[in-house]
Design an enzyme around this catalytic site. Structure first.
Site, mmCIF file in Angstrom:
data_model
loop_
_atom_site.group_PDB
_atom_site.id
_atom_site.type_symbol
_atom_site.label_atom_id
_atom_site.label_comp_id
_atom_site.label_asym_id
_atom_site.label_seq_id
_atom_site.Cartn_x
_atom_site.Cartn_y
_atom_site.Cartn_z
ATOM 1 N N TYR A 83 0.838 -1.196 0.000
ATOM 2 C CA TYR A 83 0.000 0.000 0.000
ATOM 3 C C TYR A 83 0.869 1.241 0.000
ATOM 4 O O TYR A 83 2.035 1.224 0.384
ATOM 5 C CB TYR A 83 -0.960 0.003 1.193
ATOM 6 C CG TYR A 83 -0.265 -0.225 2.513
ATOM 7 C CD1 TYR A 83 0.185 0.846 3.271
ATOM 8 C CD2 TYR A 83 -0.028 -1.510 2.969
ATOM 9 C CE1 TYR A 83 0.846 0.635 4.466
ATOM 10 C CE2 TYR A 83 0.630 -1.725 4.166
ATOM 11 C CZ TYR A 83 1.065 -0.655 4.907
ATOM 12 O OH TYR A 83 1.727 -0.867 6.078
ATOM 13 N N ASP A 84 0.274 2.339 -0.436
ATOM 14 C CA ASP A 84 0.943 3.627 -0.504
ATOM 15 C C ASP A 84 0.777 4.326 0.842
ATOM 16 O O ASP A 84 -0.329 4.714 1.216
ATOM 17 C CB ASP A 84 0.325 4.449 -1.630
ATOM 18 C CG ASP A 84 1.055 5.750 -1.893
ATOM 19 O OD1 ASP A 84 1.791 6.225 -0.995
ATOM 20 O OD2 ASP A 84 0.887 6.295 -2.994
ATOM 21 N N HIS A 85 1.881 4.488 1.567
ATOM 22 C CA HIS A 85 1.834 5.115 2.892
ATOM 23 C C HIS A 85 1.397 6.572 2.845
ATOM 24 O O HIS A 85 0.998 7.129 3.855
ATOM 25 C CB HIS A 85 3.211 5.041 3.563
ATOM 26 C CG HIS A 85 3.350 3.898 4.510
ATOM 27 N ND1 HIS A 85 2.740 3.865 5.733
ATOM 28 C CD2 HIS A 85 4.035 2.739 4.400
ATOM 29 C CE1 HIS A 85 3.043 2.740 6.351
ATOM 30 N NE2 HIS A 85 3.826 2.034 5.553
ATOM 31 N N ARG A 86 1.471 7.187 1.686
ATOM 32 C CA ARG A 86 1.014 8.575 1.581
ATOM 33 C C ARG A 86 -0.503 8.668 1.649
ATOM 34 O O ARG A 86 -1.056 9.721 1.934
ATOM 35 C CB ARG A 86 1.508 9.205 0.273
ATOM 36 C CG ARG A 86 3.030 9.288 0.195
ATOM 37 C CD ARG A 86 3.484 9.682 -1.165
ATOM 38 N NE ARG A 86 3.084 8.640 -2.136
ATOM 39 C CZ ARG A 86 3.306 8.714 -3.433
ATOM 40 N NH1 ARG A 86 3.902 9.771 -3.947
ATOM 41 N NH2 ARG A 86 2.933 7.735 -4.236
ATOM 42 N N VAL A 87 -1.182 7.525 1.405
ATOM 43 C CA VAL A 87 -2.644 7.503 1.368
ATOM 44 C C VAL A 87 -3.221 6.665 2.503
ATOM 45 O O VAL A 87 -4.255 7.003 3.070
ATOM 46 C CB VAL A 87 -3.137 6.960 0.008
ATOM 47 C CG1 VAL A 87 -4.648 6.925 -0.060
ATOM 48 C CG2 VAL A 87 -2.555 7.763 -1.143
#
Length: 112
Positions: A83-87
């Site tokens: 997963y994208d940690h920014r989201v």
């Protein structure tokens, strides 16, 4: 993986006739290596998606049971969530993966 597949496009996916345009706009996808084996892998997120779940081949493994005090055979299904940690917050992703594992372990919970 057929990222962002809409339900009406599933026959196209099964027939291997999806185009790149058919696979645009997804936010989450599932990739399975179960059919070809392997015990785990690290799926790669394809932008603009924010997460991908990797499913590996299931296998019977010995698992310790506190109830019986011995190892018992259990069907194990390795899951890998990228997963994208920014989201997505890492704790939320871990809770999602744990909850998915609980649902799959006792599928009766899915209908509640």
């Amino acid at each position: 993986t057929a990222a962002g597949v809409k339900l009406h496009e599933i026959p196209k996916a099964r027939d291997g006739k999806m185009t790149p345009a058919d696979m645009q706009g997804g936010t989450f996808s599932i990739s399975s290596l179960g059919g070809i084996g392997g015990t785990s892998f690290s799926p790669i997120i394809n932008a603009p998606e924010v997460a991908i779940l990797g499913v590996s081949k299931s296998a019977r493994k010995p698992v310790w049971s506190d109830d019986t005090g011995q190892f018992e055979p259990r069907l194990m299904l390795p899951l890998s969530l990228s997963y994208d940690h920014r989201v997505i917050d890492g704790a939320a992703a871990a809770r999602f993966n744990a909850y998915l594992g609980q649902l799959l372990a006792d599928f009766r919970r899915a209908v509640l």
